[in-house]
Design a protein around this motif. Structure first.
Motif, PDB file in Angstrom:
ATOM      1  N   GLY A  95      45.414 -14.329 -46.388  1.00 33.90           N
ATOM      2  CA  GLY A  95      45.109 -14.546 -47.575  1.00 33.90           C
ATOM      3  C   GLY A  95      44.716 -16.041 -47.761  1.00 33.90           C
ATOM      4  O   GLY A  95      44.460 -16.267 -48.836  1.00 33.90           O
ATOM      5  N   ASN A  96      44.498 -16.720 -46.939  1.00 36.80           N
ATOM      6  CA  ASN A  96      43.953 -18.035 -46.806  1.00 36.80           C
ATOM      7  C   ASN A  96      42.584 -17.746 -46.073  1.00 36.80           C
ATOM      8  O   ASN A  96      42.331 -18.678 -45.241  1.00 36.80           O
ATOM      9  N   ASN A  97      41.819 -16.958 -46.178  1.00 34.37           N
ATOM     10  CA  ASN A  97      40.888 -16.356 -45.236  1.00 34.37           C
ATOM     11  C   ASN A  97      39.558 -17.606 -45.134  1.00 34.37           C
ATOM     12  O   ASN A  97      38.671 -17.453 -44.295  1.00 34.37           O
ATOM     13  N   ARG A  98      39.478 -18.515 -46.298  1.00 38.52           N
ATOM     14  CA  ARG A  98      38.338 -19.287 -46.218  1.00 38.52           C
ATOM     15  C   ARG A  98      38.328 -20.607 -45.359  1.00 38.52           C
ATOM     16  O   ARG A  98      37.711 -21.108 -45.114  1.00 38.52           O
TER      17      ARG A  98
ATOM     18  N   MET B  27      22.859 -15.004 -42.902  1.00 41.97           N
ATOM     19  CA  MET B  27      23.809 -13.641 -42.322  1.00 41.97           C
ATOM     20  C   MET B  27      24.526 -13.023 -43.812  1.00 41.97           C
ATOM     21  O   MET B  27      25.275 -12.161 -43.585  1.00 41.97           O
ATOM     22  N   ASP B  28      24.042 -13.719 -44.903  1.00 42.67           N
ATOM     23  CA  ASP B  28      24.526 -12.897 -46.134  1.00 42.67           C
ATOM     24  C   ASP B  28      25.712 -13.257 -46.343  1.00 42.67           C
ATOM     25  O   ASP B  28      26.988 -12.400 -46.690  1.00 42.67           O
ATOM     26  N   HIS B  29      26.450 -14.361 -45.781  1.00 36.93           N
ATOM     27  CA  HIS B  29      27.878 -14.635 -45.835  1.00 36.93           C
ATOM     28  C   HIS B  29      28.359 -15.218 -47.075  1.00 36.93           C
ATOM     29  O   HIS B  29      27.854 -15.928 -47.817  1.00 36.93           O
ATOM     30  N   GLU B  30      29.538 -14.889 -47.514  1.00 37.58           N
ATOM     31  CA  GLU B  30      30.259 -15.175 -48.877  1.00 37.58           C
ATOM     32  C   GLU B  30      30.620 -16.542 -48.765  1.00 37.58           C
ATOM     33  O   GLU B  30      30.316 -17.608 -49.736  1.00 37.58           O
ATOM     34  N   ASN B  31      31.104 -17.008 -47.708  1.00 34.61           N
ATOM     35  CA  ASN B  31      31.820 -18.127 -47.390  1.00 34.61           C
ATOM     36  C   ASN B  31      31.044 -19.268 -46.759  1.00 34.61           C
ATOM     37  O   ASN B  31      30.314 -19.037 -45.784  1.00 34.61           O
ATOM     38  N   SER B  94      30.868 -18.211 -43.055  1.00 31.91           N
ATOM     39  CA  SER B  94      31.604 -16.980 -42.377  1.00 31.91           C
ATOM     40  C   SER B  94      31.733 -15.764 -43.654  1.00 31.91           C
ATOM     41  O   SER B  94      31.558 -16.172 -44.907  1.00 31.91           O
ATOM     42  N   PRO B  95      31.722 -14.560 -42.890  1.00 32.41           N
ATOM     43  CA  PRO B  95      32.032 -13.648 -44.120  1.00 32.41           C
ATOM     44  C   PRO B  95      33.350 -13.307 -44.901  1.00 32.41           C
ATOM     45  O   PRO B  95      34.391 -13.885 -44.239  1.00 32.41           O
ATOM     46  N   ASN B  96      33.278 -12.683 -45.901  1.00 36.97           N
ATOM     47  CA  ASN B  96      34.716 -12.673 -46.390  1.00 36.97           C
ATOM     48  C   ASN B  96      35.591 -11.663 -45.958  1.00 36.97           C
ATOM     49  O   ASN B  96      35.089 -10.638 -45.299  1.00 36.97           O
ATOM     50  N   ARG B  97      36.971 -11.812 -45.625  1.00 42.51           N
ATOM     51  CA  ARG B  97      37.884 -11.311 -44.854  1.00 42.51           C
ATOM     52  C   ARG B  97      38.111  -9.793 -45.443  1.00 42.51           C
ATOM     53  O   ARG B  97      38.086  -8.544 -44.644  1.00 42.51           O
ATOM     54  N   GLN B  98      37.890  -9.658 -46.456  1.00 39.88           N
ATOM     55  CA  GLN B  98      38.034  -8.415 -47.307  1.00 39.88           C
ATOM     56  C   GLN B  98      36.641  -7.466 -46.651  1.00 39.88           C
ATOM     57  O   GLN B  98      36.652  -6.283 -46.931  1.00 39.88           O
ATOM     58  N   VAL B  99      35.643  -7.989 -46.409  1.00 41.41           N
ATOM     59  CA  VAL B  99      34.392  -7.291 -46.061  1.00 41.41           C
ATOM     60  C   VAL B  99      34.299  -6.993 -44.638  1.00 41.41           C
ATOM     61  O   VAL B  99      34.030  -5.776 -44.283  1.00 41.41           O
TER      62      VAL B  99
END
Lengths: 112, 116
Positions: A95-98, B27-31, B94-99
């Motif tokens: 939930g705090n993945n960023r 890398m097409d990372h969201e973050n 970093s990539p988004n964890r949902q992805v």
């Protein structure tokens, strides 16, 4: 109290020794645990990644997570002079993945 | 191969100058993240962005701003550089964890900024 504690060292060992690096943490929600290696004047690079508890092995490196003690370890077997670097632990919660929470890093010197 | 590129390895700027640090990832990372690293203080998060035009303050945003106009590029701006902003600046993505399950951050080589 810091969320993640890591002894900065420096740690000096002879070539071939087994090295143990450790971090403790206070947030029981952490589930993702990483070890990064950083050579002098370079950016950190990911070494090991562990989800939740247990062990993970990759060549001479083993990462351990003990969630009951809130303690993580990185073991280096047969250490080499090329392992001389700063090792940083990092962790995050679901939930705090960023955001990663970082230890200060332990400086390791492996002497030939 | 994963790549995060920072525009400069070393920079020397004068007090009061406006400074731009650029970071590009392929890398097409969201973050994307900006950290500074100082002896004894470790890595400290300045700002991060989880999408184009989105940004959030990290732990030490004072004196800094950021811009993310394109997904692959994240800029750090020192509006009026001061000597206490002399540091190593590190960009990461970093990539988004949902992805993707693996959400580890990948770092650039760092920019050593000296403000005189």
């Amino acid at each position: 109290q810091k969320e993640v504690e890591q002894d900065p060292g420096p740690l000096s060992v002879p070539e071939g020794a087994i090295v143990s690096l450790n971090c403790t943490y206070s947030n029981s929600a952490f589930q993702y645990f990483m070890w990064y290696r950083q050579y002098s004047r370079k950016g950190p690079e990911l070494l090991m990644y562990t989800y939740s508890s247990g062990n993970k092995e990759d060549g001479r490196f083993t990462a351990q997570v003990d969630k009951s003690s809130k303690y993580i370890s990185l073991f280096i077997r047969d250490s080499q002079p090329s392992d001389s670097a700063t090792y940083l632990c990092a962790m995050s919660a679901p939930g705090n993945n960023r955001k990663l929470i970082w230890g200060l890093g332990t400086s390791l010197a492996v002497n030939p | 191969d994963v790549k995060v590129t920072q525009s400069s390895r070393y920079l020397v700027k004068r007090t009061g100058e406006k400074v731009f640090l650029e970071c590009v990832q392929d890398m097409d990372h969201e973050n994307m993240f900006w950290y500074r690293q100082d002896p004894g203080l470790g890595l400290r998060l300045i700002y991060f962005s989880y999408d184009v035009k989105m940004k959030e303050k990290g732990d030490i945003p004072e004196g800094y701003s950021v811009s993310r106009e394109k997904k692959e590029r994240f800029s750090l701006i020192l509006e009026s550089a001061s000597t206490n902003q002399t540091s190593m600046y590190l960009c990461a993505s970093s990539p988004n964890r949902q992805v993707k399950k693996n959400t580890e951050a990948f770092f650039g080589q760092g920019t050593r900024l000296t403000v005189v």
